[in-house]
Design a protein around this motif. Structure first.
Motif, mmCIF file in Angstrom:
data_model
loop_
_atom_site.group_PDB
_atom_site.id
_atom_site.type_symbol
_atom_site.label_atom_id
_atom_site.label_comp_id
_atom_site.label_asym_id
_atom_site.label_seq_id
_atom_site.Cartn_x
_atom_site.Cartn_y
_atom_site.Cartn_z
ATOM 1 N N PHE A 22 42.648 55.450 58.693
ATOM 2 C CA PHE A 22 41.550 56.203 58.533
ATOM 3 C C PHE A 22 40.850 56.069 57.037
ATOM 4 O O PHE A 22 39.457 55.750 57.021
ATOM 5 C CB PHE A 22 41.595 57.702 58.667
ATOM 6 N N PHE A 23 41.621 56.124 56.128
ATOM 7 C CA PHE A 23 41.069 55.623 54.753
ATOM 8 C C PHE A 23 40.461 54.364 54.453
ATOM 9 O O PHE A 23 39.308 54.106 53.912
ATOM 10 C CB PHE A 23 42.482 55.805 53.666
ATOM 11 N N ILE A 24 41.000 53.327 55.031
ATOM 12 C CA ILE A 24 40.654 51.961 55.116
ATOM 13 C C ILE A 24 39.487 51.797 55.741
ATOM 14 O O ILE A 24 38.473 51.079 55.107
ATOM 15 C CB ILE A 24 41.779 50.959 55.658
ATOM 16 N N LEU A 25 39.136 52.395 56.931
ATOM 17 C CA LEU A 25 38.201 52.441 57.738
ATOM 18 C C LEU A 25 36.700 53.086 56.943
ATOM 19 O O LEU A 25 35.740 52.736 57.029
ATOM 20 C CB LEU A 25 38.052 53.059 59.085
ATOM 21 N N SER A 26 37.115 54.322 56.384
ATOM 22 C CA SER A 26 36.225 54.978 55.651
ATOM 23 C C SER A 26 35.703 54.140 54.467
ATOM 24 O O SER A 26 34.401 54.180 54.015
ATOM 25 C CB SER A 26 36.753 56.337 55.028
ATOM 26 N N ARG A 27 36.671 53.420 53.588
ATOM 27 C CA ARG A 27 36.100 52.571 52.503
ATOM 28 C C ARG A 27 35.445 51.472 52.922
ATOM 29 O O ARG A 27 34.298 51.089 52.125
ATOM 30 C CB ARG A 27 37.350 52.010 51.773
ATOM 31 N N VAL A 28 35.473 50.873 54.110
ATOM 32 C CA VAL A 28 34.875 49.779 54.593
ATOM 33 C C VAL A 28 33.252 50.302 55.080
ATOM 34 O O VAL A 28 32.460 49.619 54.555
ATOM 35 C CB VAL A 28 35.619 49.121 55.889
ATOM 36 N N ALA A 29 33.277 51.354 55.768
ATOM 37 C CA ALA A 29 32.090 51.992 55.823
ATOM 38 C C ALA A 29 31.377 52.406 54.755
ATOM 39 O O ALA A 29 30.131 52.209 54.587
ATOM 40 C CB ALA A 29 32.339 53.575 56.766
ATOM 41 N N ARG A 30 31.909 52.682 53.593
ATOM 42 C CA ARG A 30 31.352 53.178 52.476
ATOM 43 C C ARG A 30 30.580 51.877 51.767
ATOM 44 O O ARG A 30 29.560 51.998 51.207
ATOM 45 C CB ARG A 30 32.186 53.630 51.437
ATOM 46 N N LYS A 31 31.686 50.724 51.860
ATOM 47 C CA LYS A 31 30.848 49.631 51.344
ATOM 48 C C LYS A 31 29.714 48.938 51.985
ATOM 49 O O LYS A 31 28.756 48.425 51.372
ATOM 50 C CB LYS A 31 31.861 48.373 51.248
ATOM 51 N N ARG A 32 29.714 49.234 53.361
ATOM 52 C CA ARG A 32 28.329 48.597 53.957
ATOM 53 C C ARG A 32 27.240 49.733 53.669
ATOM 54 O O ARG A 32 26.112 49.015 53.733
ATOM 55 C CB ARG A 32 28.869 48.815 55.669
ATOM 56 N N ALA A 33 27.588 50.977 53.526
ATOM 57 C CA ALA A 33 26.506 51.790 53.199
ATOM 58 C C ALA A 33 25.710 51.299 51.973
ATOM 59 O O ALA A 33 24.376 51.449 51.702
ATOM 60 C CB ALA A 33 27.017 53.289 53.271
ATOM 61 N N LEU A 34 26.848 51.196 50.933
ATOM 62 C CA LEU A 34 26.003 50.723 49.612
ATOM 63 C C LEU A 34 25.245 49.358 49.898
ATOM 64 O O LEU A 34 24.143 49.276 49.065
ATOM 65 C CB LEU A 34 27.181 50.438 48.574
ATOM 66 N N ARG A 35 25.720 48.520 50.663
ATOM 67 C CA ARG A 35 25.159 47.206 50.808
ATOM 68 C C ARG A 35 23.555 47.599 51.338
ATOM 69 O O ARG A 35 22.628 46.759 50.964
ATOM 70 C CB ARG A 35 25.671 46.179 51.806
ATOM 71 N N ARG A 36 23.652 48.614 52.305
ATOM 72 C CA ARG A 36 22.155 48.801 52.860
ATOM 73 C C ARG A 36 21.385 49.528 51.864
ATOM 74 O O ARG A 36 20.010 49.412 52.043
ATOM 75 C CB ARG A 36 22.396 49.550 53.961
ATOM 76 N N PHE A 37 21.973 50.175 51.008
ATOM 77 C CA PHE A 37 21.262 51.099 49.976
ATOM 78 C C PHE A 37 20.650 50.050 49.033
ATOM 79 O O PHE A 37 19.359 50.386 48.617
ATOM 80 C CB PHE A 37 22.390 51.923 49.049
ATOM 81 N N GLY A 38 21.110 48.959 48.356
ATOM 82 C CA GLY A 38 20.498 48.051 47.725
ATOM 83 C C GLY A 38 21.134 47.001 46.833
ATOM 84 O O GLY A 38 22.235 46.811 47.383
ATOM 85 N N ASN A 39 20.671 46.253 46.141
ATOM 86 C CA ASN A 39 21.360 45.219 45.437
ATOM 87 C C ASN A 39 22.722 45.668 44.823
ATOM 88 O O ASN A 39 22.730 46.888 43.949
ATOM 89 C CB ASN A 39 20.557 44.586 44.524
ATOM 90 N N HIS A 40 23.802 44.834 45.043
ATOM 91 C CA HIS A 40 25.116 45.405 44.385
ATOM 92 C C HIS A 40 25.003 45.242 43.105
ATOM 93 O O HIS A 40 25.849 46.382 42.415
ATOM 94 C CB HIS A 40 26.041 44.021 44.885
ATOM 95 N N GLU A 41 24.499 44.447 42.213
ATOM 96 C CA GLU A 41 24.635 44.429 40.673
ATOM 97 C C GLU A 41 23.745 45.593 40.282
ATOM 98 O O GLU A 41 24.014 46.198 39.286
ATOM 99 C CB GLU A 41 23.887 43.071 40.147
ATOM 100 N N THR A 42 22.575 45.992 40.904
ATOM 101 C CA THR A 42 21.803 46.889 40.501
ATOM 102 C C THR A 42 22.401 48.504 40.877
ATOM 103 O O THR A 42 22.483 49.131 39.758
ATOM 104 C CB THR A 42 20.479 47.073 41.382
ATOM 105 N N ILE A 43 23.231 48.613 42.156
ATOM 106 C CA ILE A 43 23.941 49.824 42.080
ATOM 107 C C ILE A 43 25.163 49.806 41.205
ATOM 108 O O ILE A 43 25.397 51.063 40.713
ATOM 109 C CB ILE A 43 24.284 49.807 43.505
ATOM 110 N N LYS A 44 25.866 48.812 40.683
ATOM 111 C CA LYS A 44 26.807 48.785 39.620
ATOM 112 C C LYS A 44 26.401 49.206 38.505
ATOM 113 O O LYS A 44 26.961 50.069 37.664
ATOM 114 C CB LYS A 44 27.286 47.479 39.817
#
Length: 343
Positions: A22-44
């Motif tokens: 469940f934890f692994i799946l939640s981390r994967v879903a979080r990464k996908r949500a951040l990608r949809r939110f915007g550019n990775h470097e900008t979010i960083k």
């Protein structure tokens, strides 16, 4: 002697891999949500104190704490005091065939596994008796010396497999001779030997051994594992199931040698029982053995057990405190410390 007072609680450990998934799946879903939110470097840049490793580390710590709590709840105990106790019972030694032919599947799931399950159920029925276990193929070895410690008997039984005796064959006579020497020296309890085998390829003189046993006051019973029509002997080859073959490439079929086992039981003044897919016959044979007159025996048993659960709970609490102290975000002040920076 180590034991768990509530060993069934250990099933709770199965929840840990489910939570990990469940934890692994939640981390994967979080990464996908951040990608949809915007550019990775900008979010960083917007989240300079976000840490990738700390949430995973905190989760691992919590899971370790949970594991220690579950094990502690099962109440691990160590035997702390041996006490001599008087018991009335018999002495029983089971000689179990572990040759390759015992892997035949005419008795489900196979002859050896079905024998082990029957012996385990028999141990559950013992009360004031002593039991020993011998394994044999081309040679015979003591797997468990005669004892009244039924927990140890089950542990030693679990370890039995066809690789224990390197030399193949079915040395029933050697097993009977070893069993005769394995009873309590000068013990007055009635004694019985139970031979569990398919009886095939016997290579010594089991009849003479059975006669010697009865001359020493030891009854010999036999249980035939297998069906008269026989079955091939399976083995694994490169991860695939295959069957043993002779030099001409023909599949070897192992058959129950019922006449020989009947003769051994008759020579040992015992009874012969043939196993089938409905029952092994060990319990019925034990009912027959129970008719023997019991004698008072002296045995060493653990009379007191000390609980050790407090150590597991203490470690679990420490891990929870550690998880609480560790922040999910990087510390802005510690980030400025450069211990290894060049001057």
């Amino acid at each position: 002697m180590f034991r768990f007072a509530h060993i069934e609680y250990l099933w709770g450990l199965l929840i840990i891999p489910l939570l990990a998934l469940f934890f692994i799946l939640s981390r994967v879903a979080r990464k996908r949500a951040l990608r949809r939110f915007g550019n990775h470097e900008t979010i960083k840049e917007l989240m300079p104190f976000a840490s990738k490793s700390r949430p995973a580390f905190k989760f691992i710590v919590v899971m370790l704490a949970l594991a220690f709590f579950i094990v502690g709840a099962a109440r691990p105990q160590f035997g702390s005091k041996l006490k001599k106790m008087k018991r009335e019972g018999i002495e029983l030694i089971i000689a179990l065939d572990v040759s390759n032919s015992m892997m035949a599947e005419d008795i489900q799931p196979n002859r050896l596994e079905r024998s082990k399950r029957a012996i385990s159920r028999l141990v559950d029925r013992l009360k004031d008796d002593k039991i020993g276990l011998i394994v044999f193929a081309g040679e015979a070895y003591t797997q468990l010396p005669i004892t009244s410690d039924y927990n140890s008997a089950k542990l030693f039984l679990e370890a039995v497999n066809t690789q224990m005796v390197p030399r193949q064959g079915t040395a029933i006579g050697a097993a009977i001779n070893l069993a005769m020497r394995s009873f309590t020296p000068e013990g007055e309890a009635n004694k019985a030997i139970v031979i569990i085998t398919d009886g095939e390829n016997h290579e010594d003189d089991p009849l003479a051994a059975a006669e010697e046993a009865i001359n020493n006051g030891i009854v010999v019973h036999t249980i035939g594992m297998g069906l008269p029509q026989g079955a091939p002997i399976p083995f694994s080859s490169n991860g695939q199931k295959d069957y043993m073959r002779d030099n001409d490439g023909n599949v070897v079929v192992t058959k129950l040698d019922e006449p020989m086992l009947e003769k051994i039981a008759a020579a040992g003044n015992g009874i012969y029982v043939r196993a089938n897919n409905a029952q092994v016959g060990l319990n019925a044979l034990f009912d027959e053995i129970n008719k023997m007159e019991t004698e008072e025996m002296e045995a060493l048993v653990y009379s007191e057990y000390d609980d050790q659960f407090q150590y597991f709970f203490a470690i679990g609490i420490f891990l929870l405190l550690l998880e609480f102290i560790i922040l999910e975000r990087k510390n802005r002040y510690l980030m400025k410390v450069k211990l290894f920076s060049a001057k």
